[in-house]
Design an enzyme around this catalytic site. Structure first.
Site, short mmCIF file in Angstrom:
data_model
loop_
_atom_site.label_atom_id
_atom_site.label_comp_id
_atom_site.label_asym_id
_atom_site.label_seq_id
_atom_site.Cartn_x
_atom_site.Cartn_y
_atom_site.Cartn_z
N GLY A 269 -4.44 -6.12 6.26
CA GLY A 269 -5.53 -5.25 6.70
C GLY A 269 -6.45 -5.90 7.72
N THR B 143 0.72 -0.39 6.37
CA THR B 143 0.75 -1.37 5.28
C THR B 143 0.93 -2.74 5.91
OG1 THR B 143 1.84 -2.04 3.23
CG2 THR B 143 3.24 -1.00 4.89
N GLY B 144 0.32 -3.72 5.30
CA GLY B 144 0.39 -5.07 5.86
C GLY B 144 -0.93 -5.75 5.71
N THR C 297 0.86 -1.19 0.00
CA THR C 297 0.00 0.00 0.00
C THR C 297 0.89 1.22 0.00
OG1 THR C 297 -1.73 -1.06 1.32
CG2 THR C 297 -1.61 1.33 1.47
N ARG D 64 -13.98 -7.79 -0.82
CA ARG D 64 -13.14 -7.66 0.39
C ARG D 64 -12.60 -6.23 0.47
NH1 ARG D 64 -7.50 -6.13 1.42
NH2 ARG D 64 -6.86 -7.16 3.34
N VAL D 65 -12.68 -5.66 1.65
CA VAL D 65 -12.12 -4.32 1.90
C VAL D 65 -11.06 -4.47 2.98
CG1 VAL D 65 -12.62 -2.02 2.78
CG2 VAL D 65 -14.23 -3.12 1.20
N GLY D 66 -9.91 -3.87 2.76
CA GLY D 66 -8.83 -3.93 3.74
C GLY D 66 -8.86 -2.76 4.70
N ASP D 67 -7.74 -2.55 5.37
CA ASP D 67 -7.64 -1.45 6.33
C ASP D 67 -7.48 -0.09 5.66
OD1 ASP D 67 -5.14 -2.42 5.39
OD2 ASP D 67 -4.11 -1.23 6.91
N1 ASP Z 1 -3.08 -3.23 3.95
C1 ASP Z 1 -3.39 -3.66 2.60
C2 ASP Z 1 -4.63 -4.49 2.64
O1 ASP Z 1 -4.80 -5.28 3.55
C3 ASP Z 1 -2.30 -4.41 1.94
C4 ASP Z 1 -0.89 -3.96 2.24
O2 ASP Z 1 -0.64 -2.84 2.62
O3 ASP Z 1 0.03 -4.75 2.13
O4 ASP Z 1 -5.40 -4.40 1.72
#
Ligand code: ASP
Length: 332
Positions: A246, A243-244, A192, A220-223
């Site tokens: 979500g 980032t990571g 992200t 699907r919705v992430g963070d």
């Molecule tokens: N945080 C993002 C999500 O879960 C992905 C990412 O940043 O790696 O959609």
């Protein structure tokens, strides 16, 4: 009641000492930064852009350019993130992003200014610059968040032209995935851009954009588009982005937690470390499996980052130039 500085000294100096003694953190000069946090909140003279990953450097530098040309901090955030959204070789953000399990690129983005205005879009399709639509939601509607077909409809109503976001390269990769259904490596499947910045006038803003996890379930919705999870800005305190994975960040309102630690006196770096450690302590999963990474800037222009992913780097740009910094890795 303790002052922010007392809180910072007592809690964060001891945290860093304990962490260093037990090997809880690695990868950065934690104790030195904590000392800085406690005794030297001298405001940086000039703007600063702080963002997740090496690829976000272009966004930082574009942001700096926009400010130099007289644009607002929010313009700088939006135009900076648009640079990353255009990059077809980046398979985690907008154009060229990895599609969902149905082969459709669904995008998440949000933006926030220094006085708690926010806009967000989630699972939006056919839109080249979701960050701009997030800003339109903030500035042109009474809402904060629009999702899916409604978000797309709104974008088109504002004159945004639909764009096919699935590149041939990503389509072929998706077809291979369909045949094998193999889990992709983490590096390939997500990332992200979270970009937070402080202007020369001390104002703060931030934005975030992603195509989310590769081959995620449709819808699907992430963070990233969730205010408080993928991004949070408190104009009186600081700004943070993540980032990571979500699904982990959003259950703890991760970016809000970072800002909350800063509000209680923590240096941005310590706030990121404490957030990752807090989530790791509370969650039954192994911290190393959670993929939690944060970067932050405070109202003084100080910055920091920490994560559970050993390879997490963040980009920092000031008038002196850009740097790619190895974030502190928090380990259990
Ligand atoms: N945080 C993002 C999500 O879960 C992905 C990412 O940043 O790696 O959609």
């Amino acid at each position: 009641m303790s002052t922010p500085q007392q809180f910072s000294r007592r809690t964060f100096l001891s945290t860093a000492a304990a962490a260093t003694a037990t090997g809880l953190v690695s990868g950065g000069p934690v104790a030195a930064d904590v000392m800085t946090a406690a005794v030297d909140p001298t405001p940086l003279d000039g703007p600063i852009f702080v963002s997740t990953h090496a690829f976000a450097r272009v966004a930082n530098e574009k942001g700096m350019e926009i400010l130099a040309a007289g644009g607002s901090l929010l313009d700088a955030i939006e135009m900076g993130i648009r640079e990353t959204e255009l990059d077809a070789d980046n398979h985690s953000v907008a154009f060229g992003g990895t599609p969902n399990a149905d082969g459709v690129v669904q995008l998440d983005a949000c933006i926030m200014d220094h006085i708690y205005n926010a806009g967000s879009v989630a699972a939006i399709e056919d839109i080249l610059h979701p960050i701009s639509v997030a800003r339109m939601v903030m500035e042109r509607t009474k809402h904060v968040m629009l999702v899916g077909a409604g978000a797309r409809k709104f974008a088109l109503s504002q004159g945004v032209e639909p764009t096919n976001m699935l590149t041939e390269d990503r389509r072929q990769r998706w077809e291979e995935w369909l045949k094998t259904q193999e889990a992709m490596s983490l590096e390939e499947s997500h990332d992200t851009i979270a970009l937070v910045a402080r202007g020369a006038d001390g104002k703060l803003s931030g934005g975030c954009s992603t195509s989310g996890w590769g081959y995620k379930m449709a819808g699907r919705v992430g963070d990233s588009p969730i205010i408080g999870s993928g991004l949070y800005v408190d104009g009186q305190v600081g700004a943070a982005g993540s980032t990571g994975l979500g699904e982990n960040v959003m259950r703890y309102c991760g970016s809000f937690m970072v800002v909350d630690f800063m509000a209680r006196g923590a240096h941005p770096q310590d706030a990121c470390i404490e957030t990752v450690r807090t989530m790791g302590r509370k969650d039954p999963q192994d911290l190393q499996d959670m993929s939690l990474n944060f970067c932050a800037v405070d109202r003084f222009g100080r910055h920091g980052a920490a994560g559970s992913d050993a390879g997490f780097h963040y980009s920092v740009t000031t008038r002196e130039g850009s740097q790619l910094i190895n974030a502190v890795t928090v380990v259990e």
